[in-house]
Design an enzyme around this catalytic site. Structure first.
Site, short mmCIF file in Angstrom:
data_model
loop_
_atom_site.label_atom_id
_atom_site.label_comp_id
_atom_site.label_asym_id
_atom_site.label_seq_id
_atom_site.Cartn_x
_atom_site.Cartn_y
_atom_site.Cartn_z
N ASP A 1 9.35 5.74 74.96
CA ASP A 1 10.38 4.73 74.73
C ASP A 1 9.95 3.92 73.52
O ASP A 1 9.02 3.11 73.61
CB ASP A 1 10.49 3.83 75.98
N HIS B 1 23.37 17.53 55.37
CA HIS B 1 23.51 18.95 55.69
C HIS B 1 24.48 19.68 54.78
O HIS B 1 24.45 20.90 54.68
CB HIS B 1 23.82 19.16 57.18
N LYS C 1 24.88 24.02 52.83
CA LYS C 1 26.01 24.95 53.02
C LYS C 1 26.01 26.01 51.92
O LYS C 1 25.70 25.72 50.76
CB LYS C 1 27.35 24.18 53.02
N GLU D 1 39.05 17.06 58.17
CA GLU D 1 38.68 17.56 59.50
C GLU D 1 39.87 17.40 60.44
O GLU D 1 40.63 16.43 60.32
CB GLU D 1 37.51 16.76 60.05
N HIS E 1 27.92 13.05 51.84
CA HIS E 1 28.43 14.40 51.58
C HIS E 1 29.29 14.49 50.31
O HIS E 1 29.08 15.34 49.46
CB HIS E 1 29.28 14.89 52.76
N LYS F 1 39.65 12.20 59.24
CA LYS F 1 39.68 12.83 60.56
C LYS F 1 41.14 13.06 60.94
O LYS F 1 42.03 12.33 60.47
CB LYS F 1 39.06 11.91 61.62
C1 BG6 Z 1 28.67 14.53 59.81
C2 BG6 Z 1 29.54 13.35 60.16
O1 BG6 Z 1 27.68 14.15 58.89
O2 BG6 Z 1 29.45 15.57 59.23
C3 BG6 Z 1 30.67 13.79 61.09
O3 BG6 Z 1 28.75 12.35 60.80
C4 BG6 Z 1 31.42 14.95 60.50
O4 BG6 Z 1 31.56 12.70 61.32
C5 BG6 Z 1 30.46 16.06 60.11
O5 BG6 Z 1 32.34 15.42 61.48
C6 BG6 Z 1 31.18 17.17 59.36
O6 BG6 Z 1 30.28 18.23 59.14
P1 BG6 Z 1 30.81 19.72 58.98
O7 BG6 Z 1 29.59 20.51 58.66
O8 BG6 Z 1 31.44 20.09 60.28
O9 BG6 Z 1 31.81 19.68 57.86
#
Ligand code: BG6
Length: 491
Positions: A89, A177, A181, A215, A239, A343
């Site tokens: 913790d 991330h 890709k 998204e 991103h 979104k």
């Molecule tokens: C994340 C966000 O970093 O990326 C999310 O916190 C988002 O809100 C996601 O949905 C989207 O990632 P990907 O790879 O699905 O486009």
């Protein structure tokens, strides 16, 4: 840097959480299946959960196995055997918890040791201090920080200082991330391994660039995080700005850890600040209301199911953001970069569209400018729209047709998920695809005035129905200069 991973201990703080179960563990399983984890490598999940190893393995077996193709039970069992759980913790003083972890790591100081912090940014500093106090930070240790790093420039500076007091910059891996890709990697190859684009990759030939990450998902169950983040912090600061950097950067002299990051940071530093009164002119924020998504009726942001009731923050947070950005340098002067993310958009679609200028003098009616579309997801690929003549006698009729590369059709074989590539890079000690301290700070420096202006206005974002293409103001943002957003399926 070595290509074959050495034996490593990967300690995942927040190891039973959503990111770990949905992304990290499946990525590690795939790496294991492909023989890219050393036999001794262990994954140690750290949480407050009070699980033992068997409980944790059972949880992963129940929750993760269905989402990865387990074609061979032996490999799956071997993977489960790598998993451990330790209860610590970090909110309270928990010397016993840290001692348990120290006991597990003891005697393995020679291994690569990776602390993956899949936890909110305010825990990064306390985690690093406590790990250091427990004597766990070895010279071969690395720490991975999940985004968003802070919620503005001052918190990012503080977190970077706190982590930097324990780890050297070479040991710190700030993950985004999107940089893992496949198409994002390919953008670098397209630009810097082909000669034909470079002479026209500038304001003489390019009219504008659009970067869209749309998204269809909403935010059910994420209110606690999202109310304090919003699309600007959650998606644009990291991103979308990273994608912008890769489009706009100068050719690096080498493909190594510093050269690419040096060029990216120069782009961020060249972004024209959007401040004060300009914020209204160059940015748009929206929040989805009830609507239809994928043929299903869905609630608005404020009515999404969650453990907590909506607050004043919920009413003010944006689930859609669009910005007109400019890179002030010789290559890009006068070329708008339109960024857009939301979104509950009509389709899941992430792409970069480079719109070239029209021909200087048209001898055929009906010609439209060329467009290069880099599709990140779904159906990764690259498409160049060119004008062609429709076959037939009589008047010349033009039609835009795509020259198209689909990765799925051209390259067979499994494409690794972004997290898999990035985790392997951490394990082999390659930080090229991770954000350096100055990059993150430069990105916040540009985002901060927009956040400040939105905050000071105190007005709610413009509503848009779920399943629509976002607020009307987003269309006006590009429409003011006679441009339109590139929509899915458009030639
Ligand atoms: C994340 C966000 O970093 O990326 C999310 O916190 C988002 O809100 C996601 O949905 C989207 O990632 P990907 O790879 O699905 O486009």
């Amino acid at each position: 840097m070595s290509e074959t991973p050495q034996p490593a201990d990967l300690i995942v703080f927040g190891g039973t959480g959503d990111l770990s179960m949905r992304k990290l563990l499946p990525a590690l399983y795939h790496a294991d299946r492909d023989g890219r984890l050393a036999p001794e490598t262990r994954v140690i999940a750290m949480s407050r959960g009070g699980l033992d190893d068997a409980d944790f393995r059972g949880k992963v077996d129940a929750e993760v196995r269905g989402s990865v193709p387990v074609d061979d039970l032996g490999t799956w069992q071997r993977f489960l055997g790598r998993l451990h759980h330790v209860t610590v913790d970090i909110g309270g003083q928990d010397p016993a918890g840290w001692a348990r972890l120290a006991g597990m790591l003891g005697g393995h100081e020679h291994r690569d040791r990776v602390f993956y912090l899949a936890s909110p940014p305010m825990t990064f500093g306390p985690f690093c201090r406590q790990a250091h106090r427990a004597g766990l930070v070895t010279p071969a240790s690395r720490v991975v920080l999940e985004k968003p790093l802070g919620r503005d420039l001052s918190s990012a500076l503080r977190i970077n200082d706190e982590v930097g007091a324990i780890f050297e910059e070479r040991q710190i891996y700030r993950i985004d991330h999107y940089l893992g890709k496949e198409t994002v990697q390919n953008l670098l190859v397209l630009r810097f391994a082909n000669a034909f684009l470079e002479p026209i990759w500038n304001s003489l030939w390019i009219d504008h660039v659009q970067i869209t990450v749309a998204e269809t998902v909403g935010t059910p169950g994420r209110r606690g995080y999202y109310d304090h983040a919003g699309a600007l912090r959650d998606m644009v600061q990291n991103h979308l700005l990273q994608l912008l950097c890769l489009v706009a950067m100068e050719p690096p002299s080498r493909n190594d850890r510093e050269s690419i990051r040096d060029e990216k940071v120069k782009v961020l530093q060249s972004l024209r600040p959007v401040t004060g009164g300009e914020v209204d002119r160059f940015t748009v924020r929206g929040q989805y209301t009830a609507g239809e998504s994928g043929g299903v009726r869905v609630p608005g942001y404020l009515d999404e199911p969650d453990n907590t009731a909506p607050t004043e923050n919920s009413r003010r947070v944006e689930t859609f953001a669009a910005i007109r950005a400019e890179v002030k340098n010789w290559r890009w002067a006068g070329v708008p970069f339109y960024l857009r993310t939301g979104k509950r958009m009509p389709n899941r679609c992430s792409e970069i569209v480079v719109r070239f200028k029209d021909v200087p003098h048209s001898i055929f009616p009906g010609s439209t400018p060329n467009r290069l579309v880099l599709r990140l997801q779904p159906s990764e690929g690259i498409r160049l729209n060119i004008m062609a003549k429709e076959p037939g006698a009589g008047e010349v009729a033009l039609k835009p047709v795509p020259l198209s590369l689909s990765f799925a059709e051209t390259f067979t074989g499994r494409v690794p998920e972004a997290y898999e590539r990035l985790l392997m890079d951490v394990l082999t000690g390659n930080p090229t695809l991770f954000m350096r301290r100055d990059e993150v700070e430069a990105a916040w420096r540009w985002i901060d005035p927009i956040l400040a202006e939105w905050d000071s206005q105190g007005t709610p974002p413009e509503p848009y129905p779920a399943g629509s293409a976002g607020p009307a103001a987003a269309h006006e943002l590009v429409g003011r200069s006679g441009r339109v957003w590139h929509e899915e399926g458009q030639a």
